[in-house]
Design an enzyme around this catalytic site. Structure first.
Site, PDB file in Angstrom:
ATOM      1  N   ASP A  53       0.830  -1.213   0.000  1.00 26.83           N
ATOM      2  CA  ASP A  53       0.000   0.000   0.000  1.00 26.83           C
ATOM      3  C   ASP A  53       0.862   1.260   0.000  1.00 26.83           C
ATOM      4  O   ASP A  53       1.986   1.255   0.486  1.00 26.83           O
ATOM      5  CB  ASP A  53      -0.922  -0.026   1.241  1.00 26.83           C
TER       6      ASP A  53
ATOM      7  N   ASN B  21     -11.012  -2.408  -5.321  1.00 26.84           N
ATOM      8  CA  ASN B  21     -10.220  -1.502  -6.170  1.00 26.84           C
ATOM      9  C   ASN B  21     -10.852  -1.282  -7.554  1.00 26.84           C
ATOM     10  O   ASN B  21     -10.512  -0.321  -8.251  1.00 26.84           O
ATOM     11  CB  ASN B  21      -8.776  -2.003  -6.334  1.00 26.84           C
TER      12      ASN B  21
END
Ligand code: IPE
Ligand code: IPE
Ligand code: MG
Length: 247
Positions: free
Chosen positions: A23, A71
């Protein structure tokens, strides 16, 4: 760039399976006045460095969260860039993966992926299926709740057809219905980028994983940082619910 210094890792206590939530790509780029996709581009290079290092030190399973079911809700341009990056990665790293005896694997709803990604993915998985040094698993269109629901559906189907006795559904058998059936549970779950959450990753499998959160964003993450995480893991005392006598 290979990481040359002498390792401080205790090779007799290596984690078998490391799972990573990669991330911070977007923030890394924004901090530099770049578009988010530039962070993903740099992040792609880091995947190679980290996988190469993990293989060198003898990690058997490396699982990387590359794209979650959630996502898909991002800007279509970012999604399309990520899919192209993935396809390029599979083309450019093919030779290295095969030469390094790495087995490529995927977890997630692969049916959601565009054909041009799926084709490269499945052909490299097939080509590398007998490789044994390390299993590199990409979590793509992966969501843990969806994985668990699919597992429950399969178990119900098997019990309706008589293939499964519901009373015989042990934890071990249930694991066999998950995407991760070919691997042991992660010993380490590491997340870069400073957030301290799991974001729908391997919820069932991380029951006893050691959680490690690092501030560095994924594009800045180095083999040295992974070494630090492994040392931290080795200094923790895993008890699996048992009490440790003090005398
Ligand atoms: C992780 O970085 C990569 C993917 C989710 C594909 P992010 O894109 O989430 O970057 P941040 O968290 O917004 O900085
Ligand atoms: C988790 O990161 C998914 C991946 C790294 C692929 P996100 O950036 O999507 O997670 P949230 O939105 O911060 O929870
Ligand atoms: Mg993020």
């Amino acid at each position: 760039m290979p990481f040359e210094q002498k390792s401080r890792i205790d090779s007799s206590k290596l984690p078998v399976h490391i799972a990573i939530i990669m991330d911070g790509n977007g923030r890394w780029a924004n901090e530099r006045g770049l578009k988010r996709i530039e962070g993903h581009r740099k992040g792609g290079e880091v995947v190679d460095d980290i996988a190469t290092y993990a293989r060198e030190i003898g990690i058997r399973y490396l699982t990387l969260y590359a794209f979650s079911t959630e996502n898909w809700q991002r800007d279509p341009e970012e999604v399309s860039f990520l899919m192209n990056l993935l396809a390029d990665f599979l083309r450019d790293k093919r030779e290295k993966i095969l030469k390094n005896n790495i087995r490529l694997n995927v977890i997630g709803n692969t049916g959601d992926l565009p054909d041009f990604v799926r084709e490269r993915l499945f052909s490299l998985m097939e080509e590398s299926k007998d490789n044994s040094r390390m299993m590199l698993t990409l979590a793509l269109s992966y969501g843990s709740r969806s994985e668990i629901i699919n597992a429950v559906k399969s178990a119900i189907r098997d019990s309706l057809s008589g293939a499964l006795d519901p009373e015989g559904l042990t934890e071990e058998r249930f694991s066999g219905y998950l995407y991760t059936r070919q691997m042991p549970d992660p010993d380490i779950l590491l997340r870069t980028g400073g957030e301290k959450r799991v974001s729908n990753f391997l919820l069932y499998q991380i029951s006893y994983a050691e959680l490690i959160f690092v501030e560095k964003k994924w594009p800045d993450f180095t083999p040295k940082d992974l070494e630090e995480a492994i040392i931290e893991f080795q200094n923790r005392q895993r008890r699996f619910g048992k009490a440790k006598s003090l005398v």
